[in-house]
Design a protein around this motif. Structure first.
Motif, short mmCIF file in Angstrom:
data_model
loop_
_atom_site.label_atom_id
_atom_site.label_comp_id
_atom_site.label_asym_id
_atom_site.label_seq_id
_atom_site.Cartn_x
_atom_site.Cartn_y
_atom_site.Cartn_z
N TRP A 22 -24.73 -29.16 1.21
CA TRP A 22 -23.78 -29.50 -0.05
C TRP A 22 -24.33 -30.20 -1.10
N THR A 23 -24.17 -30.15 -2.43
CA THR A 23 -24.75 -30.81 -3.42
C THR A 23 -24.37 -31.99 -3.24
N THR A 24 -25.08 -33.14 -3.18
CA THR A 24 -24.37 -34.41 -2.82
C THR A 24 -23.50 -34.95 -4.06
N ASP A 25 -23.67 -34.46 -5.47
CA ASP A 25 -22.67 -34.84 -6.32
C ASP A 25 -21.83 -33.72 -6.64
N ARG A 26 -21.40 -33.07 -5.74
CA ARG A 26 -20.23 -31.95 -6.05
C ARG A 26 -19.35 -31.73 -5.05
N LEU A 27 -18.98 -32.83 -4.25
CA LEU A 27 -18.01 -32.77 -3.19
C LEU A 27 -16.58 -32.89 -3.49
N TRP A 28 -16.20 -33.41 -4.60
CA TRP A 28 -14.93 -33.65 -4.90
C TRP A 28 -14.74 -33.40 -6.66
N ALA A 29 -13.83 -32.73 -6.96
CA ALA A 29 -13.78 -32.37 -8.45
C ALA A 29 -12.38 -32.52 -8.80
N LEU A 30 -12.41 -32.86 -10.26
CA LEU A 30 -11.11 -32.81 -11.04
C LEU A 30 -10.90 -31.49 -11.68
N ALA A 31 -9.82 -30.85 -11.40
CA ALA A 31 -9.51 -29.54 -11.82
C ALA A 31 -7.78 -29.44 -12.26
N PRO A 32 -7.57 -28.65 -13.13
CA PRO A 32 -5.99 -28.36 -13.44
C PRO A 32 -5.40 -27.88 -12.09
N ALA A 33 -4.20 -28.50 -11.91
CA ALA A 33 -3.36 -28.06 -10.80
C ALA A 33 -2.86 -26.64 -10.99
N ILE A 34 -2.76 -26.36 -12.44
CA ILE A 34 -1.65 -25.09 -12.85
C ILE A 34 -2.67 -23.89 -12.85
N GLY A 35 -4.01 -24.30 -13.14
CA GLY A 35 -5.20 -23.24 -13.28
C GLY A 35 -4.78 -21.99 -14.25
N GLY A 36 -5.52 -21.23 -13.96
CA GLY A 36 -5.50 -19.90 -15.05
C GLY A 36 -5.95 -20.14 -16.37
N PRO A 37 -5.29 -19.67 -17.43
CA PRO A 37 -5.62 -19.80 -18.81
C PRO A 37 -5.12 -21.31 -19.45
N TYR A 38 -4.23 -22.11 -18.37
CA TYR A 38 -3.72 -23.27 -19.06
C TYR A 38 -4.58 -24.46 -19.01
N VAL A 39 -4.39 -25.20 -19.72
CA VAL A 39 -5.47 -26.56 -19.98
C VAL A 39 -4.70 -27.69 -19.26
N GLY A 40 -5.48 -28.35 -18.64
CA GLY A 40 -4.89 -29.48 -18.14
C GLY A 40 -5.66 -30.82 -18.57
N THR A 41 -5.09 -31.87 -18.52
CA THR A 41 -5.89 -33.15 -19.02
C THR A 41 -5.81 -34.22 -18.10
N ALA A 42 -6.80 -35.04 -18.47
CA ALA A 42 -6.90 -36.27 -17.67
C ALA A 42 -7.58 -37.34 -18.67
N THR A 43 -7.00 -38.69 -18.50
CA THR A 43 -7.38 -39.58 -19.49
C THR A 43 -8.00 -40.85 -18.92
N THR A 44 -9.07 -41.38 -19.18
CA THR A 44 -9.60 -42.62 -18.47
C THR A 44 -8.90 -43.95 -18.78
N LYS A 45 -9.11 -44.91 -18.14
CA LYS A 45 -8.57 -46.22 -18.45
C LYS A 45 -9.41 -46.55 -19.60
N ARG A 46 -9.27 -47.77 -20.17
CA ARG A 46 -9.85 -48.34 -21.25
C ARG A 46 -11.27 -48.77 -20.72
N ARG A 47 -12.38 -48.50 -21.39
CA ARG A 47 -13.63 -49.07 -21.12
C ARG A 47 -14.75 -48.90 -22.20
N GLU A 48 -15.68 -49.71 -22.30
CA GLU A 48 -16.71 -49.99 -23.13
C GLU A 48 -17.53 -48.72 -23.34
N LEU A 49 -17.54 -48.11 -24.43
CA LEU A 49 -17.99 -46.82 -24.82
C LEU A 49 -19.01 -46.83 -26.18
N SER A 50 -18.83 -48.14 -27.01
CA SER A 50 -19.38 -48.01 -28.31
C SER A 50 -20.90 -47.70 -28.05
N GLY A 51 -21.46 -46.75 -29.01
CA GLY A 51 -22.80 -46.35 -29.04
C GLY A 51 -23.46 -45.80 -28.13
#
Length: 113
Positions: A7-36
């Motif tokens: 197993w590639t160590t950084d590829r055990l779990w993934a976020l993927a759209p549940a509906i699949g196919g041509p449909y777009v799934g979304t996920a939004t992070t919690k607030r975090r410091e991103l500036s710069g």
């Protein structure tokens, strides 16, 4: 029989759209410091798939120049792909959330540096 799996160590779990196919799934992070900071993603896409990202302010509004349409679509197999928008790759000071838009894609992780 003796079997061995690798197993590639950084590829055990993934976020993927549940509906699949041509449909777009979304996920939004919690607030975090991103500036710069710059954003890198660990992603695999299937044929005709892509990952796009957009940046949001604290109120959840999409930032101008950092929308999904401004994002360079990512496709293929990348362990640390830099995300770029028409406004550049550095996130603005009012960015506080990231929205991932996955179409036939598997997001294994992301980092902001």
């Amino acid at each position: 029989a003796l079997c061995r799996a690798t197993w590639t160590t950084d590829r055990l779990w993934a976020l993927a759209p549940a509906i699949g196919g041509p449909y777009v799934g979304t996920a939004t992070t919690k607030r975090r410091e991103l500036s710069g900071k710059r954003l890198k993603v660990n992603v695999i896409t299937k044929p005709r798939g892509e990952l796009r990202l957009e940046l949001l302010d604290a109120a959840g509004n999409v930032l101008a120049g950092f929308s999904k349409d401004d994002c360079q679509p990512l496709s293929g197999d990348h362990h640390a792909m830099l995300v770029e928008w028409t406004s550049g790759s550095k996130m603005p000071k009012n960015a506080s959330r990231i929205r991932f838009l996955l179409k036939r894609a598997f997001l294994y992780g992301f980092s902001s540096q």
